[in-house]
Structures are given as structure tokens and as C-alpha cells.
Design a protein around this motif. Structure first.
Motif, PDB file in Angstrom:
ATOM      1  N   SER A 198      -3.981   7.086  -8.854  1.00 51.66           N
ATOM      2  CA  SER A 198      -5.020   6.075  -8.668  1.00 51.66           C
ATOM      3  C   SER A 198      -4.654   5.108  -7.543  1.00 51.66           C
ATOM      4  N   LEU A 199      -3.412   5.144  -7.100  1.00 44.14           N
ATOM      5  CA  LEU A 199      -2.995   4.264  -6.008  1.00 44.14           C
ATOM      6  C   LEU A 199      -3.499   4.810  -4.679  1.00 44.14           C
ATOM      7  N   PRO A 200      -3.950   3.947  -3.788  1.00 44.81           N
ATOM      8  CA  PRO A 200      -4.404   4.440  -2.483  1.00 44.81           C
ATOM      9  C   PRO A 200      -3.231   4.959  -1.650  1.00 44.81           C
ATOM     10  N   HIS A 201      -3.431   6.105  -1.053  1.00 47.63           N
ATOM     11  CA  HIS A 201      -2.468   6.711  -0.135  1.00 47.63           C
ATOM     12  C   HIS A 201      -3.167   6.901   1.211  1.00 47.63           C
ATOM     13  N   TYR A 202      -2.388   6.852   2.286  1.00 49.63           N
ATOM     14  CA  TYR A 202      -2.962   6.882   3.629  1.00 49.63           C
ATOM     15  C   TYR A 202      -2.193   7.848   4.510  1.00 49.63           C
ATOM     16  N   LYS A 203      -2.912   8.448   5.453  1.00 47.12           N
ATOM     17  CA  LYS A 203      -2.261   9.315   6.431  1.00 47.12           C
ATOM     18  C   LYS A 203      -2.878   9.059   7.801  1.00 47.12           C
ATOM     19  N   PHE A 204      -2.005   8.915   8.780  1.00 49.77           N
ATOM     20  CA  PHE A 204      -2.408   8.739  10.173  1.00 49.77           C
ATOM     21  C   PHE A 204      -1.778   9.879  10.964  1.00 49.77           C
TER      22      PHE A 204
END
Length: 160
Positions: free
Chosen positions: A74-80
Motif C-alpha cells: 500500500s506504500l507508494p513506490h516510484y521509478k524513474f
């Protein structure tokens, strides 16, 4: 001539926060790449930055589900995923851009940024010279250098 694919959880930011984050990431990538371009070709960095900024593309991908291993989180994860032509960055690029994107993301998350370092990936891909194509033709590094040099010269003559 950077491109960046930004992967964000759907609805994780208000529209204005997301817009600011994407704009900041674009500016950061261009700034760091321009430092290197100015070393390669010289010239007015302001003009080079303006020209590169016009062709810096940021693709924002929203997703609804995120799994860590086989468990949904449920935690936001990010990828660039930053795509850069080979030969346009140096050893200082990766540490600087990852630090600065992380700071921009931390600011966007605000108080929710606890544990952020475990929830973000920044991947830098260099595209082999001659494999970067625009429109219907390859854009080797020399063609990009010529474009930026011409932009710089044209702008300098226009200011006279």
C-alpha cells in the motif's frame, strides 16, 4: 537530449504537486546533462539548456497496483528511468541526478516520505551512439552536438 519515464502510483499526488515534480525532474536532468554538453562543445550554457529543454521528454506512467516480491504493497513506490545518449554523461551524473531526484520526490511526498529510500528506483540507461533516432532517422552524437552548437551560434548572432 534526455528522456525520462516516470512511474507514479495513480492518485498519489495532487495534480499541482505532480506537475511540479515532473517539471523539477525535467529541469534537473537537463541541468546535469547540460553541464556535460558544455564541456563537450563549449558555448553559452543558457542557450544550450534552452535548446535541450525543448526536446527533453518526460513520460508519466500511472499504475494502480504495486507488488514487492509477491505481496501487494500500500506504500507508494516510484521509478524513474532516464534515457541519455551514450557519451553525454560522466561519472558525476548518476550520483548527482539520483540525489536531486530523490530530494524532489521527498519534497513532493512531504511528511509521508519516511522510508522513501527503500521505495524509489532511479535507473539511467545510455543509448549506444547511432541507436538514438528521431523521426525517421538516427541521431548520432555528432548530429546532436551540431544541433546544439548551431542553436548557440544562432542565438548569439541574434543578440548582436
Amino acid at each position: 537530449m534526455p528522456m525520462c519515464d516516470i512511474f507514479l502510483p495513480s492518485g498519489c499526488f495532487k495534480a499541482e504537486v505532480e506537475t511540479k515534480l515532473v517539471s523539477t525532474v525535467s529541469d534537473l536532468i537537463v541541468d546535469h546533462e547540460i553541464r556535460r554538453w558544455s564541456e563537450l562543445i563549449g558555448g553559452d550554457t543558457t542557450v544550450i539548456k534552452e535548446a535541450a529543454g525543448r526536446i527533453a521528454w518526460m513520460f508519466v506512467h500511472h499504475f494502480d497496483n504495486m507488488y514487492v516480491a509477491s505481496a501487494q504493497t500500500s506504500l507508494p513506490h516510484y521509478k524513474f528511468v532516464i534515457t541519455i545518449p551514450e557519451g553525454t554523461i560522466d561519472d558525476r551524473f548518476a550520483p548527482a541526478i539520483s540525489r536531486d531526484i530523490f530530494s524532489a520526490l521527498k519534497e513532493a511526498e512531504g511528511e509521508a516520505s519516511r522510508g522513501l529510500s527503500a521505495r524509489v528506483w532511479i535507473i539511467i540507461r545510455e543509448v549506444k551512439d547511432g541507436m538514438w533516432c528521431a523521426g525517421n532517422r538516427p541521431m548520432p552524437l555528432q548530429t546532436m552536438k551540431d544541433f546544439l552548437e548551431n542553436e548557440s551560434k544562432t542565438k548569439s548572432r541574434a543578440e548582436l
